[in-house]
Write an enzyme that holds these catalytic residues in place. Structure first.
Site, mmCIF file in Angstrom:
data_model
loop_
_atom_site.group_PDB
_atom_site.id
_atom_site.type_symbol
_atom_site.label_atom_id
_atom_site.label_comp_id
_atom_site.label_asym_id
_atom_site.label_seq_id
_atom_site.Cartn_x
_atom_site.Cartn_y
_atom_site.Cartn_z
ATOM 1 N N HIS A 139 -6.998 10.235 -12.700
ATOM 2 C CA HIS A 139 -7.739 9.201 -12.483
ATOM 3 C C HIS A 139 -8.427 9.713 -11.003
ATOM 4 O O HIS A 139 -7.637 10.396 -10.330
ATOM 5 C CB HIS A 139 -6.898 7.840 -11.952
ATOM 6 C CG HIS A 139 -7.671 6.587 -11.506
ATOM 7 N ND1 HIS A 139 -8.177 6.497 -10.373
ATOM 8 C CD2 HIS A 139 -7.979 5.559 -12.263
ATOM 9 C CE1 HIS A 139 -8.517 5.204 -10.006
ATOM 10 N NE2 HIS A 139 -8.749 4.780 -11.398
ATOM 11 N N ASP A 216 1.695 9.545 -10.652
ATOM 12 C CA ASP A 216 1.023 8.333 -10.378
ATOM 13 C C ASP A 216 1.250 7.385 -11.665
ATOM 14 O O ASP A 216 1.003 7.811 -12.863
ATOM 15 C CB ASP A 216 -0.378 8.778 -10.749
ATOM 16 C CG ASP A 216 -1.581 7.712 -10.744
ATOM 17 O OD1 ASP A 216 -1.186 6.599 -10.923
ATOM 18 O OD2 ASP A 216 -2.701 7.928 -10.919
ATOM 19 N N GLN A 219 -0.337 3.429 -14.633
ATOM 20 C CA GLN A 219 -0.432 2.880 -15.890
ATOM 21 C C GLN A 219 0.931 2.742 -16.778
ATOM 22 O O GLN A 219 1.317 2.210 -17.710
ATOM 23 C CB GLN A 219 -1.386 3.746 -16.688
ATOM 24 C CG GLN A 219 -2.950 3.683 -16.419
ATOM 25 C CD GLN A 219 -3.479 2.126 -16.571
ATOM 26 O OE1 GLN A 219 -3.099 1.305 -17.160
ATOM 27 N NE2 GLN A 219 -4.603 1.850 -15.788
ATOM 28 N N LYS A 242 -1.322 -4.421 -12.158
ATOM 29 C CA LYS A 242 -1.202 -3.872 -13.396
ATOM 30 C C LYS A 242 0.097 -4.355 -14.156
ATOM 31 O O LYS A 242 0.418 -3.834 -15.138
ATOM 32 C CB LYS A 242 -1.579 -2.491 -13.581
ATOM 33 C CG LYS A 242 -2.874 -1.883 -13.094
ATOM 34 C CD LYS A 242 -3.099 -0.498 -13.439
ATOM 35 C CE LYS A 242 -4.177 0.093 -12.471
ATOM 36 N NZ LYS A 242 -5.502 -0.121 -12.962
ATOM 37 N N CYS A 380 -12.973 5.594 -13.957
ATOM 38 C CA CYS A 380 -12.701 6.144 -13.012
ATOM 39 C C CYS A 380 -12.038 7.640 -13.080
ATOM 40 O O CYS A 380 -11.094 8.052 -12.466
ATOM 41 C CB CYS A 380 -11.657 5.418 -11.931
ATOM 42 S SG CYS A 380 -12.639 3.866 -11.551
HETATM 43 N N1 C6P Z 1 -7.439 2.144 -13.083
HETATM 44 C C1 C6P Z 1 -8.534 1.081 -14.995
HETATM 45 O O1 C6P Z 1 -9.471 0.549 -15.215
HETATM 46 P P1 C6P Z 1 -5.413 1.046 -7.988
HETATM 47 O O2 C6P Z 1 -6.964 0.615 -8.084
HETATM 48 O O3 C6P Z 1 -5.038 1.451 -6.652
HETATM 49 O O4 C6P Z 1 -4.765 -0.222 -8.451
HETATM 50 O O5 C6P Z 1 -5.018 1.801 -9.178
HETATM 51 C C2 C6P Z 1 -5.765 3.148 -9.134
HETATM 52 C C3 C6P Z 1 -5.504 4.075 -10.337
HETATM 53 C C4 C6P Z 1 -4.619 5.218 -10.119
HETATM 54 N N2 C6P Z 1 -4.335 5.642 -11.330
HETATM 55 C C5 C6P Z 1 -4.456 5.408 -12.495
HETATM 56 C C6 C6P Z 1 -3.992 6.169 -13.625
HETATM 57 C C7 C6P Z 1 -5.108 4.236 -12.663
HETATM 58 O O6 C6P Z 1 -5.479 3.790 -13.942
HETATM 59 C C8 C6P Z 1 -5.669 3.409 -11.609
HETATM 60 C C9 C6P Z 1 -6.530 2.446 -11.702
HETATM 61 C C10 C6P Z 1 -8.047 1.217 -13.352
HETATM 62 O O7 C6P Z 1 -8.159 2.278 -15.547
HETATM 63 C C11 C6P Z 1 -9.010 0.866 -12.536
HETATM 64 S S1 C6P Z 1 -10.075 2.034 -12.112
#
Ligand code: C6P
Length: 422
Positions: A139, A216, A219, A242, A380
């Site tokens: 991401h 990370d 998910q 999430k 993203c």
């Molecule tokens: N993915 C998606 O629709 P934040 O925005 O900080 O809560 O998470 C960022 C992030 C980092 N790593 C991974 C693997 C992610 O999936 C995400 C967030 C969302 O896939 C919003 S872009």
């Protein structure tokens, strides 16, 4: 492995995973009662953010109704109660991911901030010629902070490739590890492909060369049982929203020794021990990394979300979602012109696809007319789109409250979209 470990695993496997009573659980999520365009909401955008159970909504309201005060600052009873509730949430996070100590749990805004914290703070030790190793399925949150750290230091970003199924190419990854690698930063579960990475093995490979690893887990935490001690990762990042919790709150787990040796990320209140104009000394962990008034209500409500999923059991949630993903994948395979993006052997909760001749944004718009909420775009993860030669995908992502009937609704809407463009 010793006999005791074998026996323990055998016993764990023999314990049946409880089945989720999904119809009943759906009553806990008021937002799911809505209709859109005359159709019941089929919410399949859970990888973007999950819906919140009433207990989490109530917890946040209760905080502002009866507990609101700043934390770690007041001698008055209200402040002490707010502090106790805030710190109880830290204990809940510690338990969720089995961290060794509560000082290893840092509250941040989300996964993005957690990774930025490490890249900015740990990144201060980077020098020209050093390397950061990531994968081609990251991401943007696990790319851009490292690019910034590289720009500041003269280090470079190395990228381990993925195969056509969307799996990490482990041999190439191992070959990229070397004496210049200062950090491996890798997703546990790809948000664009659904791939579950063999993070335990990745960490072993990196540690064999003394290289720390950041995972990370944005998910992964809602869908898999994560044990940071068993993984032996050095850092683990995830977001509350999430995991059925509020937005604006997340967690950085870091091994105490590493966090202790790192400089603060931000300066301000609560992260200090003593301040003079000449010199400042810093607070103990984890407070050294929690500058300023935190998202107190969000943290406490994250604790409630952890209580909710823990009561159901992450194994039960994972089993339910796995069955949904298998059911959806089988249906997807029946649709002519549907190309699945991400066919890894180990996948969870995410189904990403394109339809011949129809832009994913158009598919998303037509699905919405049928009440089906999915994400259409690059998620993203633009380098993933480039790897598969597509501008975007349609992504359906599952959560504990989704039903097989909702998978049927998704594919009925997909067929309707194909008819519109036939
Ligand atoms: N993915 C998606 O629709 P934040 O925005 O900080 O809560 O998470 C960022 C992030 C980092 N790593 C991974 C693997 C992610 O999936 C995400 C967030 C969302 O896939 C919003 S872009």
């Amino acid at each position: 492995m010793n006999t005791a470990a074998h026996e323990r695993i055998a016993v764990e496997r023999a314990v049946p995973v409880a089945r989720l009573e999904v119809e009943r659980l759906r009553q806990d999520f008021p937002i799911l009662r809505q209709t859109f365009h005359g159709k019941p909401l089929v919410y399949l955008d859970n990888a973007a953010t999950t819906q919140k159970p009433q207990s989490v909504i109530d917890c946040e309201a209760r905080y502002y109704g009866s507990l609101n005060a700043n934390v770690h600052r007041g001698v008055h009873t209200l402040s002490q109660r707010a502090t106790d509730a805030y710190e109880a949430a830290r204990d809940a996070v510690r338990g969720l991911i089995n961290a060794a100590g509560r000082e290893e749990i840092v509250f941040v805004r989300g996964t993005t901030e957690a990774i930025n914290l490490v890249a900015a703070s740990f990144g201060q030790r980077l020098r020209p010629g050093d390397e950061i190793l990531i994968s081609a399925m990251e991401h943007h949150s696990n790319i851009v902070p490292w690019q910034l750290a590289c720009q500041r230091s003269g280090a470079s970003l190395q990228v381990a490739p993925i195969n056509d199924a969307g799996e990490l190419m482990l041999e190439q990854f191992a070959r990229l590890l070397g004496p210049s690698t200062r950090m491996v930063a890798m997703t546990h579960l790809s948000n664009a492909l659904g791939t579950v990475n063999p993070v335990r093995h990745i960490i072993e490979l990196a540690h064999a060369q003394g290289i720390p690893v950041l995972i990370d887990g944005a998910q992964a935490v809602p869908h898999l049982k994560v044990d940071v001690q068993a993984l032996d990762c050095d850092f683990y990042a995830f977001s509350g929203h999430k995991l059925y919790g509020p937005t604006g709150v997340g967690v950085l787990y870091g091994k105490a020794g590493l966090l202790d040796a790192m400089p603060p990320y931000q300066g301000g209140g609560d992260m200090i021990r003593e301040v003079t104009f000449g010199r400042t000394t810093y607070n103990a962990l984890p407070y050294k990394f929690e500058a300023g008034t935190p998202n107190i209500a969000g943290v406490i409500a994250l604790g409630a979300a952890i209580g909710y999923v823990s009561a159901l059991g992450l194994e039960a949630i994972a089993a339910h979602e796995h069955a949904l993903l298998a059911y959806a994948s089988a249906q997807a395979a029946q649709i002519a012109g549907l190309r699945m993006i991400g066919t890894a052997a180990d996948k969870a909760s995410i189904l990403s696809f394109t339809l011949d001749g129809i832009h994913p944004h158009d598919v998303g718009t037509i699905l919405d007319q049928h009440g089906v909420a999915v994400r259409a775009g690059h998620h993203c993860a633009m380098p993933v789109m480039e790897r598969f030669g597509v501008p975007a995908t349609v992504r359906a992502s599952f959560a504990l409250y989704n039903l097989r009937e909702e998978v049927d609704a998704l594919f009925a809407a997909v067929r309707a979209a194909q008819e519109v463009f036939a």
